[in-house]
Write a protein that holds these residues in place. Sequence first.
Motif, PDB file in Angstrom:
ATOM      1  N   GLY A 135       0.828  -1.195   0.000  1.00 18.42           N
ATOM      2  CA  GLY A 135       0.000   0.000   0.000  1.00 18.42           C
ATOM      3  C   GLY A 135       0.859   1.240   0.000  1.00 18.42           C
ATOM      4  N   GLY A 136       0.272   2.385  -0.371  1.00 15.96           N
ATOM      5  CA  GLY A 136       1.015   3.631  -0.310  1.00 15.96           C
ATOM      6  C   GLY A 136       1.728   3.971  -1.593  1.00 15.96           C
ATOM      7  N   GLY A 137       1.254   3.464  -2.740  1.00 17.06           N
ATOM      8  CA  GLY A 137       1.853   3.852  -4.006  1.00 17.06           C
ATOM      9  C   GLY A 137       2.289   2.675  -4.821  1.00 17.06           C
ATOM     10  N   GLY A 138       1.855   2.601  -6.063  1.00 21.50           N
ATOM     11  CA  GLY A 138       2.217   1.489  -6.926  1.00 21.50           C
ATOM     12  C   GLY A 138       2.958   1.964  -8.149  1.00 21.50           C
ATOM     13  N   GLY A 139       4.157   2.512  -7.948  1.00 19.61           N
ATOM     14  CA  GLY A 139       4.908   3.052  -9.071  1.00 19.61           C
ATOM     15  C   GLY A 139       4.530   4.498  -9.320  1.00 19.61           C
ATOM     16  N   GLY A 140       5.141   5.101 -10.332  1.00 21.34           N
ATOM     17  CA  GLY A 140       4.833   6.495 -10.634  1.00 21.34           C
ATOM     18  C   GLY A 140       5.837   7.077 -11.604  1.00 21.34           C
ATOM     19  N   ARG A 141       5.685   8.364 -11.856  1.00 19.79           N
ATOM     20  CA  ARG A 141       6.577   9.087 -12.754  1.00 19.79           C
ATOM     21  C   ARG A 141       7.874   9.409 -12.021  1.00 19.79           C
ATOM     22  N   VAL A 142       9.004   9.031 -12.623  1.00 25.46           N
ATOM     23  CA  VAL A 142      10.314   9.286 -12.026  1.00 25.46           C
ATOM     24  C   VAL A 142      11.023  10.349 -12.843  1.00 25.46           C
ATOM     25  N   ALA A 168       7.513   4.418 -14.116  1.00 23.47           N
ATOM     26  CA  ALA A 168       8.112   3.205 -13.560  1.00 23.47           C
ATOM     27  C   ALA A 168       7.074   2.459 -12.730  1.00 23.47           C
ATOM     28  N   ASP A 169       7.153   1.143 -12.753  1.00 22.53           N
ATOM     29  CA  ASP A 169       6.218   0.364 -11.938  1.00 22.53           C
ATOM     30  C   ASP A 169       6.766   0.208 -10.520  1.00 22.53           C
TER      31      ASP A 169
END
Length: 367
Positions: A280-287, A298-299
């Motif tokens: 929980g608390g984030g599943g990847g994002g823009r790096v 990025a995953d």
Amino acid sequence: MNFAASVVSWSTRGLVRGTSLLTTPLRLDEYLALANPLWAVRDLRGRVEAVLPETPDATTLVLRPGLGWRGHLPGQYVRVGTEIDGVLHWRMFSLSSPAGARDGRIRITVRASPDGTVSRQLAHRTVPGTLLWLSPARGGFVLGRPVPRRLLFLTAGSGITPVMAMLRTLAARGRLPDTVMAHSAPTRQDVIFGAELRGLAARFPRFRLHEHFTRAGGGPRARLTTARLPEVCPDWRERQTWACGPAGMLDDVERYWDRHGLADRLHTERFHPVFRTADGGGGGGRVRFTETGVEADADASTPLLAVGEDLGLPMPYGCRMGICFGCILPLVHGRVRDLRTGRAHGEEGDLIQTCVSAAAGPVAIEL
């Protein structure tokens, strides 16, 4: 090393430490290193004195470590640095030498990986006289004291290396306890230290060696699994076990020991981290890499080190498994997930280990 040489060695170490504060801007050991790199205490080096082929893809390097070497316990590993095209690269290798060798030399056995720049350099292009950087010996994959009365070793491929240090240490004392060793390799010729292992089995009646070949008869064959363990070692439950090899093998072994409630009798050595799933608390994002302006999605399971390398950035790195801290970069904003524990963390300015951290939402890294 004889007594007199030992006294001289320790006296030299004391002199170097005691007078370093008086020599500026360089430390005394830095001046000494100009004359002989092995005299440096802080920047530990080792000189290759012999190169011994083991198999077509594995080589043992016999090293004379410098004055800063503090010895090792059988089963421990060392970080080794070698310069390639002007860049210093660090990798970890188990020590294959017995503890406390009289000649003061140590050994690492390197198996060249097809895509391993450093392992191929060390295994196939290193010559006597080469200087390598060294770290102190580390790791808890050791026998301990007292040595258990009954041992079981499960190894595959180059996973034999730390166990060989244990066997050599025990054999040097003139006896081996009741020991079963099961080792997997593609063929008989691919067994690292094969001749020595078979010699130990002939010399010590209580050392039983089981070799499993995954390409027996020229065709593929299943690897040795825990399903066959009761056949190979009927009393495996009663033995302290040390296992080292590929991740799939270790996963199988750990599940098997857990299932039987014997996890406290199992010791494993991994040279790649076990990545956990998100909690929980984030599943990847823009790096985004702020200095270069490069960014990508990025995953949640891809290390930030790999994200940057895929973008062609000069990412710092070392061991690639969260031990050496050679990959740290400042976090500008966002949070990252530790792939070893699954936990998200991070505040602006934190130094993060990019090799074991993934994006937990949008992230900016200073590079």
